[in-house]
Design a protein around this motif. Structure first.
Motif, PDB file in Angstrom:
ATOM      1  N   SER A 108       0.933  -1.289  -0.095  1.00 29.03           N
ATOM      2  CA  SER A 108       0.354  -0.035  -0.556  1.00 29.03           C
ATOM      3  C   SER A 108       1.016   0.961  -0.003  1.00 29.03           C
ATOM      4  O   SER A 108       0.741   2.042  -0.740  1.00 29.03           O
ATOM      5  CB  SER A 108      -0.984  -0.073   0.747  1.00 29.03           C
ATOM      6  OG  SER A 108      -1.948  -1.068   1.043  1.00 29.03           O
ATOM      7  N   THR A 133       2.525   1.646  -3.617  1.00 29.24           N
ATOM      8  CA  THR A 133       1.183   2.135  -4.580  1.00 29.24           C
ATOM      9  C   THR A 133       1.134   3.758  -4.271  1.00 29.24           C
ATOM     10  O   THR A 133       1.106   4.341  -5.179  1.00 29.24           O
ATOM     11  CB  THR A 133       0.281   1.289  -3.812  1.00 29.24           C
ATOM     12  OG1 THR A 133      -0.172   0.115  -4.436  1.00 29.24           O
ATOM     13  CG2 THR A 133      -0.595   1.407  -4.945  1.00 29.24           C
ATOM     14  N   ILE A 147       1.124   7.006  -6.765  1.00 29.71           N
ATOM     15  CA  ILE A 147      -0.148   7.660  -7.071  1.00 29.71           C
ATOM     16  C   ILE A 147       0.475   8.858  -6.945  1.00 29.71           C
ATOM     17  O   ILE A 147       0.007  10.143  -7.751  1.00 29.71           O
ATOM     18  CB  ILE A 147      -1.255   6.921  -6.141  1.00 29.71           C
ATOM     19  CG1 ILE A 147      -1.854   5.092  -6.759  1.00 29.71           C
ATOM     20  CG2 ILE A 147      -2.559   8.235  -6.551  1.00 29.71           C
ATOM     21  CD1 ILE A 147      -2.262   5.124  -6.153  1.00 29.71           C
ATOM     22  N   SER A 153      -5.911   0.614  -7.343  1.00 38.51           N
ATOM     23  CA  SER A 153      -5.182  -0.325  -6.788  1.00 38.51           C
ATOM     24  C   SER A 153      -5.707  -0.659  -5.241  1.00 38.51           C
ATOM     25  O   SER A 153      -5.445  -1.870  -5.151  1.00 38.51           O
ATOM     26  CB  SER A 153      -4.087   0.723  -6.452  1.00 38.51           C
ATOM     27  OG  SER A 153      -5.079   1.972  -6.027  1.00 38.51           O
ATOM     28  N   ARG A 154      -6.473  -0.118  -4.348  1.00 36.94           N
ATOM     29  CA  ARG A 154      -6.838  -0.565  -3.626  1.00 36.94           C
ATOM     30  C   ARG A 154      -8.572  -2.057  -3.503  1.00 36.94           C
ATOM     31  O   ARG A 154      -7.893  -3.024  -3.112  1.00 36.94           O
ATOM     32  CB  ARG A 154      -8.264   0.565  -2.876  1.00 36.94           C
ATOM     33  CG  ARG A 154      -8.324  -0.247  -1.355  1.00 36.94           C
ATOM     34  CD  ARG A 154      -7.011  -0.997  -0.518  1.00 36.94           C
ATOM     35  NE  ARG A 154      -7.533  -1.281   0.254  1.00 36.94           N
ATOM     36  CZ  ARG A 154      -7.627  -0.370   1.847  1.00 36.94           C
ATOM     37  NH1 ARG A 154      -7.461   1.023   2.428  1.00 36.94           N
ATOM     38  NH2 ARG A 154      -8.153  -1.338   3.160  1.00 36.94           N
ATOM     39  N   ALA A 174      -7.525   5.881  -9.079  1.00 36.63           N
ATOM     40  CA  ALA A 174      -6.025   5.602  -9.119  1.00 36.63           C
ATOM     41  C   ALA A 174      -6.490   4.615  -7.687  1.00 36.63           C
ATOM     42  O   ALA A 174      -5.930   3.854  -7.813  1.00 36.63           O
ATOM     43  CB  ALA A 174      -5.154   6.039  -8.875  1.00 36.63           C
TER      44      ALA A 174
END
Length: 231
Positions: free
Chosen positions: A151, A154, A158, A186-187, A182
């Motif tokens: 996370s 990522t 972002i 991604s999550r 985004a």
């Protein structure tokens, strides 16, 4: 103060600094915007705290006074985003501010999360599913995906991506829509690597929320593009 708590606090600090930097660039560093930012910060912290406590069973299974403990809760990003947004909108309405402020948070949120998730790693919360990959870490009695670090990386990507594209977006508010898109996409993927006990039709509650974010982001960006072409 533990290492995890230090990184969590640093996450909030980094997010606040990026927010102030963005406001200065847009010449929005006014008293009114200061109250808006403070409202968003307070609403986000309170929402993150209460959401995590409620999912843990507060105030029934978790003692009621635990809700007053500043060390309890505070890491539920879903609740933080929703309550932070509500607090910002209430503050803007009270102050009579109609200008879009989402772009300021579009960079502040991933910047803060990139640092704050390292705190999650050291705190042992938001941990991953079991695996036997070479980079697996030992947490909660098993070798697991370092989901917190996934996370963090990522969120950093972002942030860098939005920072690069920021100057190429003329319409105010579109950067925040891109962030929601985004983050949601991604999550949604990252949830498959996080340990979850609650599923609705095979997806976690957060994944359903992410699908809403993705749909909102796509529709909002399409509508904005149609308005630009119609001018």
């Amino acid at each position: 103060m533990s290492v995890g708590e230090v990184f969590t606090a640093l996450g909030y600090l980094v997010g606040a600094l990026v927010l102030v930097w963005g406001a200065m660039q847009k010449r929005l560093a006014t008293d009114g915007m200061g109250w808006v930012a403070l409202s968003g910060f307070a609403g986000g912290v309170l929402g993150a705290k209460l959401t995590e406590l409620i999912f843990e069973g507060w105030p029934l299974r978790v003692p009621f006074l635990a809700g007053l403990d500043p060390r309890a809760g505070g890491r539920a990003l879903f609740g933080g985003m929703v309550c932070g947004w509500i607090a910002v909108e209430i503050a803007k309405r009270r102050l009579g501010i109609r200008r879009s402020t989402g772009d300021l948070f579009a960079l502040a949120l991933p910047a803060g999360e990139a640092v704050g998730r390292i705190g999650c790693y050291f705190n042992g919360c938001c941990y991953g599913t079991t695996c036997d990959e070479p980079w697996a870490v030992y947490q909660h009695g098993a070798m697991r995906h370092p989901a917190q670090l996934y996370s963090s990386v990522t969120a950093a990507l972002i942030f860098v991506g939005l920072l690069w594209i920021k100057k190429r977006i003329a319409r105010e508010g579109d950067l925040f829509k891109l962030y929601l898109l985004a983050f949601g996409a991604s999550r949604f993927v990252l949830e498959f690597y996080r340990q979850n006990d609650t599923y609705w039709f095979g997806l976690t509650p957060m994944q359903w929320f992410c699908l809403d974010l993705i749909l909102f982001g796509v529709v909002a960006l399409a509508r904005a593009r149609r308005q630009v072409l119609a001018q």
